[in-house]
Structure formats: C-alpha cells, structure tokens
Write a protein that holds these residues in place. Structure first.
Motif, short mmCIF file in Angstrom:
data_model
loop_
_atom_site.label_atom_id
_atom_site.label_comp_id
_atom_site.label_asym_id
_atom_site.label_seq_id
_atom_site.Cartn_x
_atom_site.Cartn_y
_atom_site.Cartn_z
N HIS A 174 47.33 35.05 51.09
CA HIS A 174 46.12 33.84 50.15
C HIS A 174 47.17 32.54 49.21
CE1 HIS A 174 43.26 35.54 52.30
NE2 HIS A 174 43.33 34.45 52.65
N ALA A 175 47.83 31.17 49.25
CA ALA A 175 48.70 30.96 48.29
C ALA A 175 47.65 30.99 46.56
CB ALA A 175 48.64 29.31 48.35
N ASP A 176 46.16 30.50 47.11
CA ASP A 176 45.54 30.65 45.58
C ASP A 176 45.99 32.34 44.52
OD1 ASP A 176 44.69 28.81 45.98
OD2 ASP A 176 42.42 29.24 46.31
N ALA A 177 45.66 32.65 45.95
CA ALA A 177 46.76 34.72 44.94
C ALA A 177 47.33 34.28 44.33
CB ALA A 177 45.96 35.39 45.95
N ALA A 178 48.97 34.04 45.11
CA ALA A 178 50.19 34.29 43.85
C ALA A 178 49.89 33.03 43.61
CB ALA A 178 50.93 33.18 45.29
N ALA A 179 49.10 31.87 43.04
CA ALA A 179 48.84 31.07 41.45
C ALA A 179 48.22 32.06 40.94
CB ALA A 179 47.90 29.76 42.49
N ASP A 180 47.63 32.84 41.46
CA ASP A 180 46.24 33.49 39.86
C ASP A 180 47.84 34.68 39.30
OD1 ASP A 180 44.06 32.14 40.32
OD2 ASP A 180 43.70 33.52 42.09
N CYS A 181 47.96 34.84 39.91
CA CYS A 181 48.76 35.91 39.72
C CYS A 181 50.06 36.00 38.94
CB CYS A 181 49.79 36.44 40.40
SG CYS A 181 50.88 37.95 40.85
N VAL A 182 50.70 34.26 39.31
CA VAL A 182 51.57 33.33 38.40
C VAL A 182 51.11 33.06 36.68
CG1 VAL A 182 53.29 31.02 38.63
CG2 VAL A 182 53.39 33.08 40.06
N GLY A 183 49.82 32.68 36.75
CA GLY A 183 49.19 31.59 36.29
C GLY A 183 48.69 32.56 35.22
N SER A 184 48.46 34.25 35.61
CA SER A 184 47.84 35.20 34.34
C SER A 184 49.30 35.62 33.65
CB SER A 184 47.25 36.38 35.41
OG SER A 184 49.10 37.34 36.12
N LEU A 185 50.06 35.47 34.25
CA LEU A 185 51.78 35.69 33.26
C LEU A 185 51.99 34.21 31.93
CD1 LEU A 185 53.21 37.84 33.36
CD2 LEU A 185 54.86 36.48 34.21
N ARG A 186 51.18 33.06 32.70
CA ARG A 186 51.23 32.37 31.83
C ARG A 186 50.14 32.72 31.05
NH1 ARG A 186 53.90 27.45 31.18
NH2 ARG A 186 54.33 27.42 33.02
N THR A 187 49.18 32.58 30.78
CA THR A 187 48.20 32.96 29.89
C THR A 187 48.70 34.45 29.09
OG1 THR A 187 46.77 32.57 31.60
CG2 THR A 187 45.91 33.58 29.97
N THR A 188 48.99 34.97 29.87
CA THR A 188 49.87 35.91 29.16
C THR A 188 50.96 35.67 27.65
OG1 THR A 188 49.31 38.04 30.35
CG2 THR A 188 50.95 38.24 28.46
N ARG A 214 58.15 27.89 41.38
CA ARG A 214 57.79 26.56 41.74
C ARG A 214 56.19 26.37 40.82
NH1 ARG A 214 58.06 27.37 46.78
NH2 ARG A 214 56.18 27.98 47.21
N LEU A 215 55.61 27.81 41.05
CA LEU A 215 54.15 28.00 41.09
C LEU A 215 54.16 27.95 38.98
CD1 LEU A 215 53.02 30.93 43.31
CD2 LEU A 215 51.79 28.13 43.00
N TRP A 216 55.79 28.31 38.66
CA TRP A 216 55.55 28.43 37.37
C TRP A 216 54.91 27.07 36.66
CZ3 TRP A 216 55.28 32.43 33.36
CH2 TRP A 216 55.04 31.99 32.59
N ARG A 217 56.48 26.32 37.05
CA ARG A 217 56.74 24.52 36.59
C ARG A 217 54.93 24.00 37.02
NH1 ARG A 217 60.22 22.42 39.95
NH2 ARG A 217 60.56 24.26 41.34
N ALA A 218 54.28 24.24 37.93
CA ALA A 218 53.37 23.81 38.06
C ALA A 218 51.89 23.58 37.32
CB ALA A 218 52.50 24.35 39.46
N GLY A 222 45.45 31.42 34.25
CA GLY A 222 45.02 32.06 35.68
C GLY A 222 45.11 33.64 34.79
N ARG A 223 44.19 34.39 35.76
CA ARG A 223 43.60 35.89 35.87
C ARG A 223 44.05 36.48 36.76
NH1 ARG A 223 38.90 36.86 36.56
NH2 ARG A 223 37.37 35.11 37.15
N ARG A 224 44.62 37.61 36.81
CA ARG A 224 44.34 38.71 37.66
C ARG A 224 43.13 39.05 38.21
NH1 ARG A 224 47.09 42.11 40.21
NH2 ARG A 224 49.28 41.88 39.20
N ARG A 225 43.03 38.82 39.60
CA ARG A 225 41.30 38.93 39.92
C ARG A 225 40.87 40.16 41.00
NH1 ARG A 225 39.52 33.78 39.18
NH2 ARG A 225 40.17 32.10 38.85
N SER A 226 39.87 40.57 41.10
CA SER A 226 39.57 41.57 42.43
C SER A 226 39.86 40.65 43.53
CB SER A 226 38.86 41.66 42.04
OG SER A 226 37.88 42.65 41.00
N ALA A 227 40.94 41.55 44.60
CA ALA A 227 40.79 41.06 46.13
C ALA A 227 41.59 42.60 46.91
CB ALA A 227 42.38 40.35 45.91
N ALA A 228 41.85 42.48 47.66
CA ALA A 228 41.93 42.87 48.64
C ALA A 228 43.50 43.28 49.12
CB ALA A 228 41.62 42.85 51.17
N THR A 229 44.48 44.96 48.49
CA THR A 229 45.73 44.58 48.73
C THR A 229 46.54 45.42 49.99
OG1 THR A 229 45.57 44.94 46.51
CG2 THR A 229 47.33 46.12 47.44
#
Length: 284
Positions: A174-188, A214-218, A222-229
């Motif tokens: 899911h695209a949202d999961a990738a964006a949250d992943c990158v967003g968590s690093l930006r928040t950090t 691409r996601l970083w430049r957006a 975000g933050r890391r969320r509970s999800a299926a892995t």
C-alpha cells in the motif's frame, strides 16, 4: 512560536518553586521559613538571575524570557523533561531538542523485551535502527549482532532491499504505508536536525532509491504504524504477521511485537519456531 502565556508561566514557576526544599538543592533551611519550598531569592541565586527579574516572572509581568533563562530556571527548579518543555512552550519558545537520536535502550525496556518470550519483538530507534531484540526475534530474523549496524535499519531494508539477517521483509504494497515510513524519518529529522548518522542515512536512501526520494520530496511527515508485515523465512516460508508498535516516549523509541491470529498457519509457524528456532540458537 511567539505567544507568551504569562499567567500560566507564572503559575508553573510558583508551583515548581513550592515543590523544591532547600535540602533538595543543598541550601540550609534556616529559621522562620514561612513559605513551602524555596524562596524567590534562592531560585534567583540558583539560576544566576536577579531577584527582581524572578519576581516579575512569577507575577506574570516580566519580559519574554530567553531560552538561556528558561534553561537556567529549569535546572534550578529540577524540572523534568516534560515540565521543561511546558515551560518553554508557555514562554513562546520551542523546547530544546537532543542533538542526536537516542540509541541506548533503557534496562526496563530490555526487561520487558525479555518477558515477551512467546512473540518476536524488537526495539527500534526513532530512525528505525534495530537496537535490541529477544530470542524469538533472533530465531525469526537471524542474529542481528552479526550484521553491520547500518544493515539493521528497517527503512534502509525496505527501500534498498538489503534483507534482515536470514530473511527478506517484503514492503507493504500500500502506497500509504510507504509514505508513512518515509514521513516517520522526516519527523525524526525535524526533531534531530544535527544528527550526522541520520543525515547520512537520508542521503543514502535518496541517492539509492527513487521511490524514497520521490516521497521525501513530497515533504510529508508521519509515524510508524501498526500493520501487517510479510517475512520470507528460509525454512518456514512466507509469513504474514501482525506488527504492533508500542511507543517508549521517554527514549523516543518503539517496541515492535510480531504476532499471528490463533489457528492461522502463521501461528503454527511461530509455535514451531519457538521449539526448533530457539533450540537451534541454544546449540549454535
């Protein structure tokens, strides 16, 4: 931040002063003490400030205190990190941040990690470094200690495909999961702008992964969320596990716990891993 809430700032300073005894800060109590806690002149002495300045702040009519003054007051009044952050915000200033991402795991978190013996669990830093793991996580993923520290980063694994230990962790489709992943690093990065290791990780990801860049430049946080892995294990095959994220706010870390619903093939695989995997680790 600009607005100064002088009334609340004054109330916080007065309350903090009343909680500290002279003995707490190495001062003699002296006779005829008429107020609980410290006197204003004692706070001024400990903070290296003028008594008139402290009086004006406590009366809600002082000037906007500088970060240096706020830090001096926080030290004098033995404020916790949370109380210090509140003091800064009431004074219209951004709370001070740690210079680097905390990488030391508190002993209480390690004890909790060991107690979660029936499920694989990891402790992550704010930038997703694997800092600690329990025995079942080692049985599932492999021995993290055999990897170079940079390879123990989950975001690096996701976008650069290096794998973790003996298994491959498949990215959530899911695209949202990738964006949250990158967003968590930006928040950090916003919390730790001067951390050289964090800057190096972001630069490596941007240079090596076009989707990450691409996601970083957006510019999305975000933050890391509970999800299926989904992990691909060399003996157990493909396992889709629930990954719950538990926060350790004092250390700015998170505890990841992997589990599976009862009666599922994944639950049976984890039960098998508890027997064969841990036995393998004890022999190795």
């Amino acid at each position: 931040m600009e607005h100064v809430d002088r009334d609340q700032l004054a109330a916080v300073l007065r309350a903090a002063r009343s909680r500290i005894t002279p003995a707490d800060v190495g001062l003699p109590a002296g006779p005829r003490r008429q107020v609980p806690g410290l006197r204003r002149e004692e706070v001024a002495q400990l903070a290296g400030l003028g008594i008139d300045y402290v009086i004006r702040l406590e009366q809600g009519r002082g000037p906007r205190p500088s970060p240096q003054v706020l830090n001096a007051l926080a030290r004098a009044l033995r404020l916790s990190d949370d109380d210090r952050s509140t003091l800064f915000r009431l004074a219209g200033s951004a709370p001070p941040q740690a210079a680097t991402v905390p990488m030391r795991v508190h002993w209480a978190t390690r004890r909790l990690l060991d107690r979660i013996g029936e499920l694989p669990a990891l402790v992550l830093s704010a930038k997703s470094d694997v800092l600690a793991w329990n025995a079942l996580a080692a049985a599932l993923f492999g021995d993290f200690s055999a990897l170079p520290p940079a390879r123990r980063n989950l975001i690096r694994q996701r976008f650069l495909g290096t794998g973790i230990g003996r298994v491959t962790v498949l990215p959530d489709p899911h695209a949202d999961a990738a964006a949250d992943c990158v967003g968590s690093l930006r928040t950090t990065q916003a919390r730790y702008p001067d951390d050289p290791e964090l800057a190096r990780l972001v630069a490596e990801l941007r240079a090596g992964s076009e989707p990450f860049d691409r996601l970083w430049r957006a510019g999305r946080s975000g933050r890391r969320r509970s999800a299926a892995t989904t992990v691909v294990h060399p003996e157990l095959g493909s396992l889709t596990l629930d990954c719950d994220v538990l926060l350790v706010p004092e250390a700015d870390q998170s505890l990841l716990v992997y589990s599976a619903g009862p009666g599922t093939p994944e639950a049976s695989a984890l039960e098998l891993l508890r027997v064969t995997g841990l036995r393998h680790l004890s022999v190795a």
